[in-house]
Structures are given as structure tokens and as C-alpha cells.
Design a protein around this motif. Structure first.
Motif, mmCIF file in Angstrom:
data_model
loop_
_atom_site.group_PDB
_atom_site.id
_atom_site.type_symbol
_atom_site.label_atom_id
_atom_site.label_comp_id
_atom_site.label_asym_id
_atom_site.label_seq_id
_atom_site.Cartn_x
_atom_site.Cartn_y
_atom_site.Cartn_z
ATOM 1 N N UNK B 217 0.821 -1.209 0.000
ATOM 2 C CA UNK B 217 0.000 0.000 0.000
ATOM 3 C C UNK B 217 0.857 1.262 0.000
ATOM 4 N N UNK B 218 2.086 1.131 0.409
ATOM 5 C CA UNK B 218 2.997 2.274 0.334
ATOM 6 C C UNK B 218 3.334 2.546 -1.125
ATOM 7 N N UNK B 219 3.538 1.447 -1.832
ATOM 8 C CA UNK B 219 3.822 1.597 -3.255
ATOM 9 C C UNK B 219 2.660 2.285 -3.948
ATOM 10 N N UNK B 220 1.451 1.878 -3.550
ATOM 11 C CA UNK B 220 0.263 2.501 -4.123
ATOM 12 C C UNK B 220 0.249 3.985 -3.822
ATOM 13 N N UNK B 221 0.540 4.310 -2.564
ATOM 14 C CA UNK B 221 0.518 5.730 -2.197
ATOM 15 C C UNK B 221 1.500 6.520 -3.046
ATOM 16 N N UNK B 233 5.125 10.135 6.627
ATOM 17 C CA UNK B 233 4.543 10.532 7.903
ATOM 18 C C UNK B 233 3.099 10.143 8.061
ATOM 19 N N UNK B 234 2.352 10.182 6.989
ATOM 20 C CA UNK B 234 0.948 9.874 7.209
ATOM 21 C C UNK B 234 0.656 8.391 7.078
ATOM 22 N N UNK B 235 1.374 7.720 6.234
ATOM 23 C CA UNK B 235 1.014 6.330 6.013
ATOM 24 C C UNK B 235 1.939 5.347 6.712
ATOM 25 N N UNK B 236 3.204 5.454 6.388
ATOM 26 C CA UNK B 236 4.122 4.443 6.916
ATOM 27 C C UNK B 236 4.243 4.527 8.421
ATOM 28 N N UNK B 237 4.392 5.738 8.927
ATOM 29 C CA UNK B 237 4.672 5.885 10.348
ATOM 30 C C UNK B 237 3.540 5.342 11.204
ATOM 31 N N UNK B 238 2.335 5.501 10.738
ATOM 32 C CA UNK B 238 1.218 5.039 11.554
ATOM 33 C C UNK B 238 1.284 3.539 11.785
ATOM 34 N N UNK B 239 1.588 2.785 10.743
ATOM 35 C CA UNK B 239 1.674 1.340 10.936
ATOM 36 C C UNK B 239 2.894 0.960 11.734
ATOM 37 N N UNK B 240 3.960 1.716 11.485
ATOM 38 C CA UNK B 240 5.187 1.386 12.198
ATOM 39 C C UNK B 240 5.091 1.774 13.661
ATOM 40 N N UNK B 241 4.044 2.531 13.989
ATOM 41 C CA UNK B 241 3.969 3.080 15.350
ATOM 42 C C UNK B 241 3.741 2.026 16.416
ATOM 43 N N UNK B 242 3.019 0.975 16.094
ATOM 44 C CA UNK B 242 2.649 0.031 17.152
ATOM 45 C C UNK B 242 3.829 -0.554 17.917
ATOM 46 N N UNK B 243 4.853 -1.059 17.247
ATOM 47 C CA UNK B 243 5.983 -1.574 18.034
ATOM 48 C C UNK B 243 6.640 -0.483 18.858
ATOM 49 N N UNK B 244 6.605 0.747 18.341
ATOM 50 C CA UNK B 244 7.219 1.834 19.090
ATOM 51 C C UNK B 244 6.453 2.077 20.376
ATOM 52 N N UNK B 245 5.134 2.035 20.255
ATOM 53 C CA UNK B 245 4.326 2.231 21.455
ATOM 54 C C UNK B 245 4.571 1.105 22.457
ATOM 55 N N UNK B 246 4.657 -0.114 21.946
ATOM 56 C CA UNK B 246 4.953 -1.239 22.842
ATOM 57 C C UNK B 246 6.248 -0.998 23.584
ATOM 58 N N UNK B 247 7.244 -0.574 22.826
ATOM 59 C CA UNK B 247 8.548 -0.365 23.424
ATOM 60 C C UNK B 247 8.459 0.691 24.512
ATOM 61 N N UNK B 248 7.688 1.738 24.250
ATOM 62 C CA UNK B 248 7.542 2.793 25.249
ATOM 63 C C UNK B 248 6.966 2.219 26.526
ATOM 64 N N UNK B 249 5.973 1.363 26.352
ATOM 65 C CA UNK B 249 5.367 0.755 27.530
ATOM 66 C C UNK B 249 6.382 0.007 28.371
#
Lengths: 318, 319, 361
Positions: B217-221, B233-249
Motif C-alpha cells: 500500500x505504500x507503493x500505491x501511495x 509521515x501519514x502512512x508508513x509511520x502510523x503502521x510502524x507506530x505500534x511496536x514503538x508504542x509497545x517499546x515505550x510501555x
């Protein structure tokens, strides 16, 4: 294999009539495959060599002390100048001396012992405990799982350094206390990961098959499930060791680790706090070795993880 | 969503209770001379008796436990044995400092870490990528105190020798006195805290972004003609965010540990330094107070992270 | 070795009236828990709802039905992988329903299971020799070199190369892996083997091989099979008797050909009409009955006769009284059916409001 199993079955039967050994491709275990990849990984080799060298340092510490002629805790008057300042790196003191006139070079060697010992032993304990608890919680489920999981959650919620400080202040510092504290605060992470894997593995049909054969839970946990989590566990273990080493060094830094005057890298750096302006070697020498050791373990851990799971590709060249 | 939060908060309360009980057992029940411990080494026999009386140590354990819990719930954390100040007051004084250090550290590490990670992910195999990966690894491996001391050595001492006096060697200046001074004194501590965690985040972001950037879907974008910046920033980062949030926890424990070390090295009179000093002075009420506070902080932070998770990933809400 | 591409033969095994397994009103309900904090039971999945069945020594009992009809669950109840909610299971005359795991151990040697998924039923991290040798290890029979020999014997018997003792399951094809599963089940020379859709996951060309292997082994070791599948055609051909299940209950039991030529229950007739026939002319001549509606949820099955919402012949009584599983006058004693209005010979099954049957070109 370039030829799929279906095809190879037909091919084998064609070239080797029943009774003879077919020239098939000998199946290699996942372990062998991982080892192959690891062997060719330059970074892994370099890290492993570094670790081995530091281990040698630790083992040969008394020998080195003898050769140099200085003990690790002996204070030498010629270690400090007339104004009381430590002497710098010289022919007498390869790494300089510290504020009490002790030989930093020898102390660094002895410090390696504590770091390695605490790091490795604590990690092994943590991994063993984590694996067992994860297995029990994941496979036995229900009450056992609830209790163990809550326990792990609580441990993970504790601010580990602060708690370690609190614990040691009550019990008193020593090497075994350090190891116990580090292991206690590290096992839960392993346990959680193992539990997750075991939970999903328990639903697999081969576990059902084992039960239908009459296997008991202990056999299933250790013979059937454990081999499937082992790869992950090993990766975790290699990454746990540097964390444990850092933890121990931090405890020693606060004076909560091994009691002085035993040489520890963390302790040496703590002592250097007041003298680094006039004796940079007191700070830099132990720091460099500490950094080297943890860096080597981390790189090795990364390589081990890559070896087991090549899908996790890194695009940086090695 | 509400039910989810309620569950989490209840769980958090249970965890706090367990922690408080663990602390109680450690200090008041475990087989050592509690009164001696609380009175401090070198106290006279009479003083020990006084302490025992005052704290009701001669009462049955469960009564003590009850008193302990009720005191806690009323916010009474006891009194310091060094200067008889209320522990609560001491903590209140120290919090702004610790908060300054922590917040700055977190902001820096997120900026540096995620930024470096994005940088490396968008330029794979380039020099930038290799540098980021290398430094990430180095900083990731080093203990906080090593980084702190090295920063002091290099940026404070060596620069001083060269006549460059920007970085102070420690100490704290309140925000209210001068913002500039406040920031100046805090830069090195912030960096110390930030660099190590930034390393983890850089690696994580990089790996996560690399994963996501390879998705279709990035290719599509991109093929839609979106600017690269929007794609990232709008597409890739949002999906990549979950592991980052986990790590923060996971990282709050590490954050507190880092704060303790940083305050000690740089002489910042916050909670971290307080607890270390209290160890040397055997000031148990203060130690207990800070331990409980720290646990509460982690529990609260975890709840927030879980809530954030639920917002990011609808599947979590429904489970 | 097994011949390739031949159609499986019906086993010429004499059916003794010696009961190996007796199921008496077996019920298995799975609780459905709500997702709230308290995890209350909000309902039950009626996976198996009162099955009374006998398995005779030496026969092959086929068990068919759609997905979700409870045949796999029943299989696991028989082999005690699940605890039954109520009912009785007797193996060789002994009540094994509530035995503890330890007490059950000796009985495990008598009954074994072959699973459906050739990829999932073998532990990917263990060597094949170790997997097949598991039964020996668990029950403490032969060890060491003897065990290895026994395992290699088993491997030859099922058509695998004994030299591959140390390979991993990933090195084998689907068909070969099922053979490994068969070898494992055969190790302790059990009396009963429950085959849970053993060939459904395999290529059609391989299916015949594995079926032939199973039949060979049955002849050699006098095995009793419970053979579960959803392909009625296959089950008919290789089973002595066939039991048809619907929504957790057995609705018809009959000898293989008997069921094929004289199905009594509307559902069995519908199943038969749906099974593929190779000969296109015969297929064209056959009347298809497409059932209306979907299978109801097993959490709240229809009252009385469970098939009544979809049955073309349903009347009021079907909604009120559950039909008993009995043999009809004029039929073979062994042919049991649970229906208020069983089909007569040659009776056409059609919905009353359906269009007249169109002739297919």
C-alpha cells in the motif's frame, strides 16, 4: 531444496530401487542451518572473538597480576604523586593508577571477572526461570496461568533499579545478592515471551497427538513444546547477557554490588567521578572495556537472531 | 472502550496493592531487626525502643499491615529519619526536578530516536544508514552512567579546558529562575538519558519502517503521486507506530533507572538523587515513599500506553 | 509398496458381533464464555448431543457429516482427548469414561488416532524416528537399539525408507507425513484406530495410496477403524458400516451398500446426491437435491428433530418429538434411522413447492 519433497520422492524411487540408499538430500536440522549462517557472519565472529578475549582476561587475571607484579587491591605509594594525584599511564602502571595508588590495569582485568560472572550467571538463571514459568503458564493454563501471569506483570511493573536499590539496602550488598536481583528482574520478560509462544503451540495438532498417545503434561512441555521455543529463547538469552552486565555495573556504580575493595568496572567508574578531571584513565579504561563487552554481546545476539530467522533482513552490509 | 479502561485500572490497582504489600513484607516483616533498621545504625537502645513504640512494631503483624495500608491511602508516607520532614513534602520538592529531567529526556529520545530511524530507513545502505546503525548499537550497549560520565568528561571538562564554558558540570537551576539557565543545566542530563533510549528507538523505528515501506500500500501511495514526506509521515509511520508504542510501555522502568543515574552524576536534586542519598543515610521512610511512587508511576504509564494501544489498534479494544 | 492409482477395495473382513467400543448417550458440550471480567457461561456449543453407537471388532465404521456436525469431536471423545459432558464410553467392556490420565494409560495402547493435518500433526522440531518412537517412550516399552529397530520396521511397513530415520518432517511430502502418522499410530499394535479425515488434506492421487495402506494394515493386524470423512462416496466404498451425523447426533447407521442403495433419512439422501460421480452420464442421470437453508448453529440447535427446518418432508410432529434411532420393519436389523417419515425405496425427495425436476443436458 530446489526439488520439492513430492518430486524428490518420485525421483528417489526412480533412481534407487527399494532397498538401496537413495541419493537424497540429507535433511538438516534447523540448528545446523542456523549454525551455518552464523559461521559465515563476520560480525558474529568478531564479536565472539572479543568475548573470548575478555573471558581470557578474566581467567588470567591472577596471572597478569603476577606478571606485572601488582595486586588488584594493593595500594602503592608510588601510584600517587607527591601532591596526592594518581599517576598516569606509564611503564609502571600500564593504565595508570587510581586515587589510592592501585594499578588500574590489573583492576580492569579483575573487574572483567565480576562483570562476566554476574552477567552470564544472572542471565542463565533468568532464562531458566523464565522458560519454566512460561511453559507452565502457557501449557497448564487457567489458574496456573492467571497466577503466574499476574506475578510476571507485577514484576515487570516494578521500577527495577529503584527496587534493586531498595532490596539491596535491606539485605546488604554482595555478589550473590546482585546476581539474584538481576535474575529476578529479568526473568519476567523471558517468561512472557515464552508463555505467548507456548500458548499458541499448545493448540497445535502435534500436541493433541502426543496427548492421545498418553503423554503426560511434563513430557509434552519438555519434549514437544520446548524444542519449538528454544530458538527464540537462545536469541533472548544472548541479548539478556549484556543487559545483565550493564545492570551489575550500575549496581556497583551505586555501591550496591560487590563490596569494595574488590575491583568492578562499575565501582571503578564511580570512583572516577571525583577524579576524572585529573585522571582521565580512571574513567576511560574501565568504560572502554565495559562498552566493548556489551557491544560484542549485543552484536552477537543480533547475529544469532538473524541466523535463526533470515526473514528478519537487515539491509546494512556486514 | 470504557470497559477496557476500567479493567486496566482495576488491574493497576491490584498491582499497586501487591507492590505495597511486597514493600511492607520486605521492610517490616522480613527477619531482621526492623526497629534497628528504621532507627538507623548506631542508634541507642533507647532510641530503638522509641522507634519500635512509635511505629507500633510490637503490635501483631496484621494490625501493622492495616495501619500501613490506611496510612498509605491517606497519603501519609511517614517522616524522614534524617530531618523529620514529611516524606510527602520531600517528594513534592523533588518532583519538579525529576520531571524536568524525565520530560526532556523523553522528548529528546523520541525525536532523536524516531528521527534517526526514519532517516536510516528511507536511505537504506547509505552512509547515513550505516552511521545511524553503528551509533545506535554503541549507545544501546553502553550503560547510562558511562555515557553520562563520558559526556561530562568531553563536553564539560575538555571544553572548559578549551575555554568553551557552555555546559555546566552539574547542578540545577529552577525553571522559574531562568529558563535559559534551566535548559543549560539540563542539556547534558537530557542527552545522557536520551542517547541510550534513542538508540533502541532508532533501531526499532528503522526495522519497523523498513518492514512497512516494503508493503504494497505504500507503493500505491507513491504511485498516486503523494509526496515522499506524506507517504512517510501519514502512512508508513502510523503502521510502524505500534511496536514503538509497545517499546515505550516497556521502557518506563528503564526511564526511572536512567533518571536515578543521571541525577546522581549531574548532581540534580531530584527523586533519583534523593533515593540514592537515602540509601547511604538509611532513611527508610523516604526510600519506601519513592519506591511506591515509582511503582505508581509505572502502573499509570502502562495504563496510558494500553489505552493508546487501544486507540491505535481497534482489535485490542474488542478483545 | 502400495500400488499407484488403483481404487480402494472394500475390505472383505467378516463382521463379528463382538463389540469393541460402546458409546452410550455420549454428550459433549463446550461452554461459551462471555468476554466480560467474570467470564460467565453464556451458552453451550452442542457438539455431540446424545450419541449411542457400537463399533464392532474388525470392522471399519465410517462416520460422515458436514463440517461442524460433531464427528471430529466424537472421535476425540472416543479416544478420551476430551472429557465427555455426560454419557458412557466402554472399551472392550471396561468403562473408560471417567478414568484419570494415569488409569487411562494402559487403554491408550489399545486405541490410537490418525490426524487430518499432515503438516500440523507432526512436531516440526523433532526427528521422524523420535516421533514414531514416542509411543514406545511414553509407555516404557523397548528402548535403545531395539526401539530403533522397531521404528525402522514400522517405517518399512508403511512404505517409508527406514534410512530416513533421522530426518525432519519438513523433508517429507504430505502423503509421506501421513504415513509417518500411521506408523506412529501403529507402533503399539492397537486394536482400534480412529482416523480423523486422514486423507482430506492430501492430493487426490496420493489419497488412494494412503487408503490402500490403511486397508492393507487392517488386514494384516486385524485392526478396527473408525473412519471419519466428509466424502460420503469414499467412506461408503471402504467402510463396513456407515454412520451419518447431523448437528451432533447420529441420524442413520447402515452397511455401506445398504446406505447407498436404500438411504432412509432425507439428509443421507441429500448427501448421497451431492457426492461426485466420475462417470458424467451417470452423474447427469442422477437426481440432485439441493437442501435449502444453512446448517443451524450448534449453540442453539432446533428442537426435536434437528433436521426439520430444512427437511422437505417435515411435519408438525418433527418439531415436537425427537425421532428415535431404530431399524424399520422390512429393513436389515443393522440399518438404523432416526426419522418420522423415512424414505421408501425409490421415493423421490423434493420440496413440495419446488419446480418440476429439469432434465440436465
Amino acid at each position: 531444496m530446489s526439488v520439492g519433497p513430492e518430486m524428490s520422492e518420485l525421483v528417489e524411487e526412480a533412481i534407487a530401487p527399494a532397498g538401496q540408499t537413495p541419493r537424497g538430500i540429507e535433511g538438516r536440522s534447523p540448528w545446523q542451518l542456523a549454525w551455518e549462517r552464523l559461521r559465515h557472519d563476520k560480525v558474529a565472529i568478531a564479536s565472539a572473538v572479543t568475548i573470548v578475549l575478555i573471558v581470557l582476561m578474566a581467567i588470567c587475571a591472577p596471572l597478569v597480576a603476577k606478571i606485572v607484579g601488582h595486586g588488584p587491591n594493593t595500594q602503592y605509594s608510588f601510584g600517587t604523586s607527591d601532591s596526592g594525584l594518581p599517576v598516569g599511564p606509564s611503564s609502571k602502571f600500564l593504565f595508570g593508577a587510581d586515587e589510592l595508588g592501585r594499578d588500574v590495569f590489573v583492576r580492569v582485568f579483575y573487574g572483567a571477572r565480576i562483570s562476566l560472572l554476574a552477567g552470564v550467571v544472572a542471565s542463565l538463571l533468568a532464562v531458566a526461570a523464565g522458560v519454566i514459568i512460561g511453559l507452565l503458564a502457557g501449557y497448564l493454563g487457567r489458574i496456573v496461568d492467571t497466577v503466574l501471569s499476574r506475578f510476571m506483570d507485577v514484576v515487570l511493573s516494578m521500577p527495577y533499579l529503584i527496587f534493586a536499590i531498595a532490596l539491596v539496602s535491606v539485605v546488604g550488598p554482595s555478589l550473590s545478592v546482585s546476581i539474584a536481583v538481576i535474575a529476578f528482574f529479568s526473568f519476567a520478560a523471558v517468561g512472557r515471551v515464552v508463555r505467548g509462544q507456548v500458548l499458541s503451540l499448545s493448540q497445535r495438532e502435534f500436541v493433541e497427538a502426543a496427548r492421545s498417545l498418553g503423554a503426560g503434561p511434563i513430557r509434552i512441555m519438555f519434549v514437544d513444546i520446548l524444542p519449538n521455543v528454544l530458538a527464540q529463547v537462545i536469541v533472548y538469552a544472548t541479548l539478556l547477557v549484556p543487559a545483565a552486565i550493564v545492570f551489575e555495573a550500575t549496581l556497583s556504580f551505586f555501591g550496591l554490588g560487590v563490596t569494595p575493595p574488590t575491583a568492578t568496572w562499575g565501582g571503578m567508574i564511580a570512583e572516577a567521578q571525583n577524579y576524572y578531571q585529573v585522571a582521565w584513565w580512571m574513567l576511560v579504561m574501565p568504560s572502554v572495556f565495559l562498552l566493548l563487552l556489551t557491544l560484542a554481546f549485543n552484536l552477537l545476539g543480533d547475529s544469532v537472531r538473524d541466523a535463526f530467522d533470515p526473514r528478519y533482513t537487515r539491509t546494512t552490509a556486514k | 472502550m470504557l470497559r477496557f479502561l476500567v479493567r486496566r485500572i482495576l488491574l493497576g490497582a491490584v498491582v499497586m496493592w501487591v507492590v505495597a504489600t511486597a514493600v511492607f513484607i520486605l521492610y517490616f516483616v522480613a527477619p531482621h531487626n526492623v526497629a534497628l533498621l528504621l532507627a538507623g545504625r548506631g542508634a541507642t537502645e533507647q532510641r530503638i525502643q522509641e522507634v519500635a513504640e512509635r511505629l507500633g512494631l510490637n503490635q501483631p503483624i496484621l494490625t501493622q499491615y492495616g495501619h500501613y495500608l490506611s496510612r498509605l491511602l491517606h497519603g501519609n508516607l511517614g517522616f524522614s529519619y534524617v530531618n523529620n520532614e514529611s516524606v510527602l513534602t520531600i517528594i513534592k520538592q523533588d518532583i519538579p526536578i525529576t520531571f524536568s529531567v524525565a520530560i526532556g529526556g523523553v522528548i529528546f529520545w523520541l525525536l532523536i530516536g524516531v528521527g534517526a530511524g526514519i532517516l536510516a530507513a528511507t536511505r537504506p545502505r547509505s552512509i547515513a544508514d550505516r552511521l545511524v546503525t553503528f551509533f545506535a548499537l554503541v549507545f544501546y550497549s553502553a550503560p547510562t552512567f558511562v555515557i553520562g560520565e563520558m559526556l561530562l568528561l568531553l563536553f564539560f571538562y575538555r571544553l572548559h579546558l578549551l575555554g568553551f564554558n557552555f555546559f555546566p558540570g552539574g547542578g540545577y537551576e529552577p525553571f522559574t529562575h531562568s529558563v535559559g539557565g534551566w535548559a543549560q543545566h539540563l542539556i547534558l542530563p537530557w542527552l545522557t538519558l536520551a542517547l541510550i533510549e534513542a538508540a533502541t528507538y532508532a533501531r526499532l523505528t528503522r526495522a519497523s519502517m523498513l518492514d512497512v515501506l516494503g508493503d504494497d500500500y505504500i507503493r500505491t501511495a507513491r504511485s498516486k503521486g503523494l509526496s515522499e514526506r506524506r507517504v512517510i509521515f501519514r502512512h508508513a509511520l502510523r503502521s510502524a507506530a505500534t511496536p514503538i508504542v509497545t517499546q515505550t510501555g516497556v521502557d518506563f522502568g528503564a526511564l526511572l533507572g536512567g533518571v536515578v543515574v543521571t541525577e546522581t552524576i549531574f548532581g540534580l536534586p531530584g527523586l533519583g538523587q534523593q533515593i540514592v542519598q537515602s540509601i547511604t543515610r538509611q532513611d527508610l521512610p523516604v526510600i519506601i515513599g519513592i519506591v511506591l511512587l515509582a511503582s505508581a508511576f509505572i502502573v499509570a504509564a502502562n495504563i496510558i500506553v494500553d489505552a493508546l494501544y487501544a486507540v491505535l489498534d481497534p482489535r485490542v479494544r474488542l478483545s | 509398496m502400495s500400488a499407484r492409482g488403483t481404487t480402494p477395495q472394500t475390505p472383505p473382513v467378516p463382521v463379528e458381533t463382538d463389540v469393541l467400543v460402546h458409546l452410550e448417550d455420549v454428550v459433549k458440550h463446550f461452554p461459551v464464555r462471555s468476554s466480560s471480567l467474570l467470564r460467565r457461561n453464556v451458552g453451550y456449543v452442542h457438539a455431540v448431543d446424545g450419541v449411542t453407537l457400537d463399533v464392532y471388532r474388525g470392522e471399519t465404521l465410517g462416520l460422515v457429516g458436514e463440517s461442524g456436525c460433531g464427528k471430529s469431536t466424537l472421535a476425540r471423545c472416543i479416544t478420551r482427548l476430551h472429557d465427555v459432558t455426560s454419557g458412557r464410553i466402554e472399551l472392550n467392556g471396561t468403562d473408560v469414561t471417567n478414568l484419570s490420565r494415569r488409569q487411562l494409560q494402559p487403554f491408550r495402547r489399545e486405541m490410537q488416532m490418525i490426524f487430518q493435518d499432515p503438516f500440523g500433526s507432526l512436531n516440526p522440531r523433532r526427528r521422524v524416528g523420535s516421533i514414531i518412537g514416542d509411543p514406545f517412550a511414553i509407555h516404557g516399552i523397548v528402548s535403545g537399539a531395539e526401539r530403533k529397530k522397531a521404528v525402522q520396521d514400522l517405517m518399512s511397513q508403511v512404505g517409508l525408507n527406514p534410512e530416513h530415520y533421522n530426518r525432519f518432517p519438513a523433508d517429507f511430502s504430505g502423503g509421506q507425513r501421513q504415513r509417518i502418522g500411521v506408523a506412529r499410530a501403529l507402533a503399539l499394535k492397537p486394536k482400534l484406530i480412529v482416523c480423523d479425515e486422514p486423507v482430506s488434506a492430501l492430493d487426490v492421487s496420493i489419497q488412494a495410496q494412503v487408503i490402500n495402506l490403511l486397508l492393507e494394515l487392517q488386514r494384516e493386524y486385524s485392526l478396527t477403524y473408525v473412519f471419519i470423512a466428509h466424502d460420503l462416496g469414499l467412506v461408503q466404498r471402504i467402510s463396513t458400516r456407515v454412520a451419518v451425523m447431523y448437528l451432533g447426533q447420529v441420524i442413520e447407521v447402515a452397511a455401506g451398500e445398504d446406505l447407498g442403495s436404500h438411504p432412509r433419512h432425507p439428509y443421507s439422501a441429500a448427501l448421497l446426491s451431492a457426492s461426485p460421480i466420475a462417470d458424467p452420464d451417470a452423474a447427469a442421470k442422477r437426481e440432485r437435491l439441493v437442501l435449502r437453508g444453512d446448517v443451524p448453529s450448534p449453540i442453539s440447535p432446533p428442537p426435536a428433530c434437528r433436521f426439520h427446518p430444512r427437511c422437505p418432508k417435515a411435519e408438525a410432529i418433527c418439531r415436537e418429538q425427537a425421532p428415535p434411532l431404530v431399524s424399520l420393519p422390512g429393513d436389515d436389523e443393522a440399518h438404523l434411522v432416526a426419522c418420522h417419515f423415512p424414505l421408501a425405496d425409490g421415493e423421490r425427495l423434493a420440496y413440495r413447492d419446488a419446480e418440476p425436476e429439469q432434465a440436465t443436458a
